[in-house]
Design a protein around this motif. Structure first.
Motif, PDB file in Angstrom:
ATOM      1  N   PHE A 115      -9.438  -2.169  -0.317  1.00 36.02           N
ATOM      2  CA  PHE A 115      -7.983  -2.190  -0.119  1.00 36.02           C
ATOM      3  C   PHE A 115      -7.516  -0.842   0.428  1.00 36.02           C
ATOM      4  O   PHE A 115      -6.612  -0.778   1.264  1.00 36.02           O
ATOM      5  N   ASP A 116      -8.140   0.233  -0.057  1.00 32.63           N
ATOM      6  CA  ASP A 116      -7.718   1.580   0.319  1.00 32.63           C
ATOM      7  C   ASP A 116      -7.947   1.892   1.794  1.00 32.63           C
ATOM      8  O   ASP A 116      -7.413   2.887   2.305  1.00 32.63           O
ATOM      9  N   LYS A 117      -8.707   1.066   2.476  1.00 33.66           N
ATOM     10  CA  LYS A 117      -8.932   1.260   3.910  1.00 33.66           C
ATOM     11  C   LYS A 117      -7.766   0.751   4.755  1.00 33.66           C
ATOM     12  O   LYS A 117      -7.749   0.933   5.968  1.00 33.66           O
ATOM     13  N   PHE A 118      -6.803   0.121   4.080  1.00 32.15           N
ATOM     14  CA  PHE A 118      -5.670  -0.473   4.782  1.00 32.15           C
ATOM     15  C   PHE A 118      -4.406   0.364   4.619  1.00 32.15           C
ATOM     16  O   PHE A 118      -4.219   1.071   3.628  1.00 32.15           O
ATOM     17  N   ASN A 119      -3.557   0.256   5.598  1.00 32.81           N
ATOM     18  CA  ASN A 119      -2.222   0.845   5.577  1.00 32.81           C
ATOM     19  C   ASN A 119      -1.307  -0.210   4.960  1.00 32.81           C
ATOM     20  O   ASN A 119      -0.947  -1.187   5.622  1.00 32.81           O
ATOM     21  N   ILE A 120      -0.970  -0.053   3.694  1.00 34.14           N
ATOM     22  CA  ILE A 120      -0.280  -1.100   2.939  1.00 34.14           C
ATOM     23  C   ILE A 120       1.176  -0.704   2.687  1.00 34.14           C
ATOM     24  O   ILE A 120       1.466   0.399   2.229  1.00 34.14           O
ATOM     25  N   LYS A 121       2.074  -1.630   2.999  1.00 34.11           N
ATOM     26  CA  LYS A 121       3.500  -1.412   2.789  1.00 34.11           C
ATOM     27  C   LYS A 121       4.094  -2.533   1.932  1.00 34.11           C
ATOM     28  O   LYS A 121       3.681  -3.692   2.015  1.00 34.11           O
ATOM     29  N   LYS A 122       5.085  -2.149   1.154  1.00 38.24           N
ATOM     30  CA  LYS A 122       5.770  -3.103   0.292  1.00 38.24           C
ATOM     31  C   LYS A 122       6.587  -4.088   1.140  1.00 38.24           C
ATOM     32  O   LYS A 122       7.144  -3.729   2.180  1.00 38.24           O
ATOM     33  N   GLY A 123       6.630  -5.342   0.699  1.00 37.94           N
ATOM     34  CA  GLY A 123       7.396  -6.355   1.413  1.00 37.94           C
ATOM     35  C   GLY A 123       8.135  -7.266   0.452  1.00 37.94           C
ATOM     36  O   GLY A 123       8.152  -7.037  -0.764  1.00 37.94           O
ATOM     37  N   PHE A 124       8.740  -8.319   1.006  1.00 39.07           N
ATOM     38  CA  PHE A 124       9.456  -9.267   0.153  1.00 39.07           C
ATOM     39  C   PHE A 124       9.272 -10.703   0.638  1.00 39.07           C
ATOM     40  O   PHE A 124       8.995 -10.955   1.809  1.00 39.07           O
ATOM     41  N   ASN A 125       9.404 -11.613  -0.297  1.00 41.06           N
ATOM     42  CA  ASN A 125       9.383 -13.049   0.013  1.00 41.06           C
ATOM     43  C   ASN A 125      10.674 -13.662  -0.517  1.00 41.06           C
ATOM     44  O   ASN A 125      11.620 -12.974  -0.874  1.00 41.06           O
ATOM     45  N   GLY A 126      10.723 -14.978  -0.530  1.00 42.46           N
ATOM     46  CA  GLY A 126      11.867 -15.657  -1.136  1.00 42.46           C
ATOM     47  C   GLY A 126      13.115 -15.754  -0.289  1.00 42.46           C
ATOM     48  O   GLY A 126      14.187 -16.092  -0.790  1.00 42.46           O
ATOM     49  N   GLY A 127      13.008 -15.455   1.017  1.00 41.77           N
ATOM     50  CA  GLY A 127      14.171 -15.540   1.887  1.00 41.77           C
ATOM     51  C   GLY A 127      15.203 -14.468   1.576  1.00 41.77           C
ATOM     52  O   GLY A 127      14.956 -13.535   0.805  1.00 41.77           O
ATOM     53  N   LEU A 128      16.360 -14.593   2.192  1.00 38.20           N
ATOM     54  CA  LEU A 128      17.454 -13.647   1.958  1.00 38.20           C
ATOM     55  C   LEU A 128      18.358 -14.212   0.865  1.00 38.20           C
ATOM     56  O   LEU A 128      18.902 -15.315   0.990  1.00 38.20           O
ATOM     57  N   PHE A 129      18.516 -13.443  -0.178  1.00 37.24           N
ATOM     58  CA  PHE A 129      19.228 -13.891  -1.369  1.00 37.24           C
ATOM     59  C   PHE A 129      20.653 -14.338  -1.033  1.00 37.24           C
ATOM     60  O   PHE A 129      21.395 -13.657  -0.323  1.00 37.24           O
TER      61      PHE A 129
ATOM     62  N   ILE B 173       6.167  -8.296  -2.511  1.00 40.41           N
ATOM     63  CA  ILE B 173       4.828  -8.576  -1.988  1.00 40.41           C
ATOM     64  C   ILE B 173       4.342  -7.317  -1.271  1.00 40.41           C
ATOM     65  O   ILE B 173       4.899  -6.244  -1.419  1.00 40.41           O
ATOM     66  N   PHE B 174       3.272  -7.451  -0.484  1.00 45.97           N
ATOM     67  CA  PHE B 174       2.843  -6.351   0.383  1.00 45.97           C
ATOM     68  C   PHE B 174       2.214  -6.915   1.647  1.00 45.97           C
ATOM     69  O   PHE B 174       1.761  -8.068   1.695  1.00 45.97           O
ATOM     70  N   VAL B 175       2.214  -6.099   2.680  1.00 47.54           N
ATOM     71  CA  VAL B 175       1.505  -6.400   3.923  1.00 47.54           C
ATOM     72  C   VAL B 175       0.636  -5.191   4.243  1.00 47.54           C
ATOM     73  O   VAL B 175       1.125  -4.054   4.251  1.00 47.54           O
ATOM     74  N   GLY B 176      -0.655  -5.423   4.491  1.00 50.17           N
ATOM     75  CA  GLY B 176      -1.572  -4.342   4.821  1.00 50.17           C
ATOM     76  C   GLY B 176      -2.150  -4.529   6.217  1.00 50.17           C
ATOM     77  O   GLY B 176      -2.482  -5.647   6.604  1.00 50.17           O
ATOM     78  N   LEU B 177      -2.248  -3.440   6.970  1.00 53.63           N
ATOM     79  CA  LEU B 177      -2.824  -3.461   8.311  1.00 53.63           C
ATOM     80  C   LEU B 177      -4.016  -2.507   8.352  1.00 53.63           C
ATOM     81  O   LEU B 177      -4.000  -1.463   7.695  1.00 53.63           O
ATOM     82  N   ASN B 178      -5.007  -2.827   9.148  1.00 51.45           N
ATOM     83  CA  ASN B 178      -6.150  -1.918   9.278  1.00 51.45           C
ATOM     84  C   ASN B 178      -5.934  -0.908  10.404  1.00 51.45           C
ATOM     85  O   ASN B 178      -6.879  -0.411  11.000  1.00 51.45           O
ATOM     86  N   ARG B 179      -4.662  -0.623  10.699  1.00 48.34           N
ATOM     87  CA  ARG B 179      -4.299   0.360  11.718  1.00 48.34           C
ATOM     88  C   ARG B 179      -2.839   0.772  11.506  1.00 48.34           C
ATOM     89  O   ARG B 179      -2.151   0.238  10.638  1.00 48.34           O
ATOM     90  N   LYS B 180      -2.396   1.695  12.313  1.00 42.21           N
ATOM     91  CA  LYS B 180      -1.014   2.155  12.225  1.00 42.21           C
ATOM     92  C   LYS B 180      -0.077   1.081  12.765  1.00 42.21           C
ATOM     93  O   LYS B 180      -0.380   0.421  13.751  1.00 42.21           O
ATOM     94  N   GLY B 181       1.064   0.921  12.126  1.00 46.22           N
ATOM     95  CA  GLY B 181       2.073  -0.015  12.598  1.00 46.22           C
ATOM     96  C   GLY B 181       3.137   0.689  13.412  1.00 46.22           C
ATOM     97  O   GLY B 181       3.054   1.893  13.677  1.00 46.22           O
ATOM     98  N   ASN B 182       4.151  -0.067  13.819  1.00 43.55           N
ATOM     99  CA  ASN B 182       5.276   0.534  14.543  1.00 43.55           C
ATOM    100  C   ASN B 182       6.264   1.149  13.548  1.00 43.55           C
ATOM    101  O   ASN B 182       6.027   1.162  12.340  1.00 43.55           O
ATOM    102  N   SER B 183       7.391   1.639  14.051  1.00 45.94           N
ATOM    103  CA  SER B 183       8.355   2.305  13.177  1.00 45.94           C
ATOM    104  C   SER B 183       8.937   1.345  12.128  1.00 45.94           C
ATOM    105  O   SER B 183       9.239   1.759  10.999  1.00 45.94           O
ATOM    106  N   PHE B 184       9.105   0.088  12.484  1.00 48.54           N
ATOM    107  CA  PHE B 184       9.595  -0.923  11.544  1.00 48.54           C
ATOM    108  C   PHE B 184       8.697  -0.974  10.308  1.00 48.54           C
ATOM    109  O   PHE B 184       9.171  -1.088   9.173  1.00 48.54           O
ATOM    110  N   PHE B 185       7.395  -0.860  10.538  1.00 41.70           N
ATOM    111  CA  PHE B 185       6.409  -0.899   9.453  1.00 41.70           C
ATOM    112  C   PHE B 185       6.278   0.463   8.779  1.00 41.70           C
ATOM    113  O   PHE B 185       6.365   0.583   7.553  1.00 41.70           O
ATOM    114  N   GLU B 186       6.070   1.503   9.574  1.00 42.58           N
ATOM    115  CA  GLU B 186       5.761   2.813   9.032  1.00 42.58           C
ATOM    116  C   GLU B 186       6.928   3.445   8.281  1.00 42.58           C
ATOM    117  O   GLU B 186       6.734   4.295   7.407  1.00 42.58           O
TER     118      GLU B 186
END
Length: 299
Positions: A44-58, A237-250
């Motif tokens: 898991f530590d090899k990934f660039n992991i960011k916090k996310g959300f599910n459940g639609g927009l409240f 939730i979370f989303v992890g990438l095996n590389r750098k993301g764009n500004s939206f992600f980072e």
């Protein structure tokens, strides 16, 4: 000497740009983001992991229960429940929206895909698109699903592989947070390690560039047993990438304290971002009429 260096740079650039782009999407059911930090997870530590959300927009038409059925369909269609119409875990539903499998195949019929779902309902909920998938399995155990995915990646030269793994969610439902849940995360890390080795093998021997995305479908309640409601914990939730993301992600700061659901939705990654990210990487033009609910996580 300058000419030689220039030719070398051009050669390396040509090799890089000629790499075949591939995507592996690893779906990890019911893994609470905060629980990852409590165990040693070298893969898991090899990934660039960011916090996310599910459940639609409240409080909007897109709000959906934080259950696996609606969540996995959202991940694989790129839209919330107001479009795909999946409202529960019942297999007696079929997504009203097209999935990533449809977008890939209809955009480029030469692309080869697979859907390996330990929880069989995912493929059933996307039944209308399964005829477009080159290889699909449903049911079984995580170790078997991992082995199938590894074999397909190493031997079949597929372009997009989705593999769903379920044991962490089972541990949560059975025991809540604690030792057995942590052990399930450790085992999940081993499975991810096997998948990483398979993609590295392809990268090194077949001039491929495997983009790997990790995603989970929902969080859990405060004790780790259940989910389905609109709480911060269950929506995280979370989303992890095996590389750098764009500004939206980072620009997502995992350490920012989240006090409300609205803050979670404004400051983290929506799970609807997975499909446009896959399409972007595989150079599939995103059409307006698809009405995807997020932007990609890469440039």
């Amino acid at each position: 000497m300058k000419n030689i260096l220039l030719l070398a740079v051009l050669f390396i650039t040509t090799i890089t740009f000629s790499q075949k782009k591939k995507v592996l999407l690893v779906g990890i059911d019911g893994l609470q983001f905060e629980e990852l930090a409590k165990v040693k997870t070298p893969n898991f530590d090899k990934f660039n992991i960011k916090k996310g959300f599910n459940g639609g927009l409240f409080g909007t038409d897109s709000q959906q229960v934080t259950l696996s059925g609606p969540s996995w369909v959202t991940i694989l269609t790129g839209v919330w429940t107001d479009h795909h119409k999946i409202t529960s875990n019942s297999q007696n539903q079929v997504s009203a929206s097209k999935s990533v499998f449809n977008y890939l195949k209809t955009s480029n019929s030469k692309l080869k895909t697979a859907s390996i779902s330990t929880w069989k309902n995912i493929n059933l909920l996307l039944y209308k698109d399964m005829y477009l998938v080159d290889f699909a399995t449903q049911g079984g155990l995580d170790d078997n699903s991992t082995k199938i995915a590894v074999d397909l990646i190493e031997k079949k030269g597929l372009d997009f592989v989705f593999v769903h793994l379920d044991d962490v969610d089972h541990a949560g439902h059975g025991y809540g947070f604690g030792e057995k849940y942590s052990n399930a995360i450790l085992k999940m890390d081993e499975n991810i390690g096997q998948l990483l080795k398979a993609t590295e093998y392809r990268n090194q021997n077949f001039n491929e560039d495997w983009f790997i995305i990790l995603v989970t479908d929902h969080g859990r309640d405060s004790k780790g047993f259940g989910h389905g409601n609109q709480t911060i914990s269950e929506k995280t939730i979370f989303v992890g990438l095996n590389r750098k993301g764009n500004s939206f992600f980072e620009n997502v700061n995992n350490n920012t304290k989240i006090n409300t659901i609205q803050e979670l939705e404004k400051q983290t990654i929506p799970q609807t971002a997975v499909v446009p990210t896959i399409l972007k990487f595989l150079e599939i033009p995103i059409k307006k009429e698809w009405k995807l609910d997020s932007q990609p996580l890469i440039n």
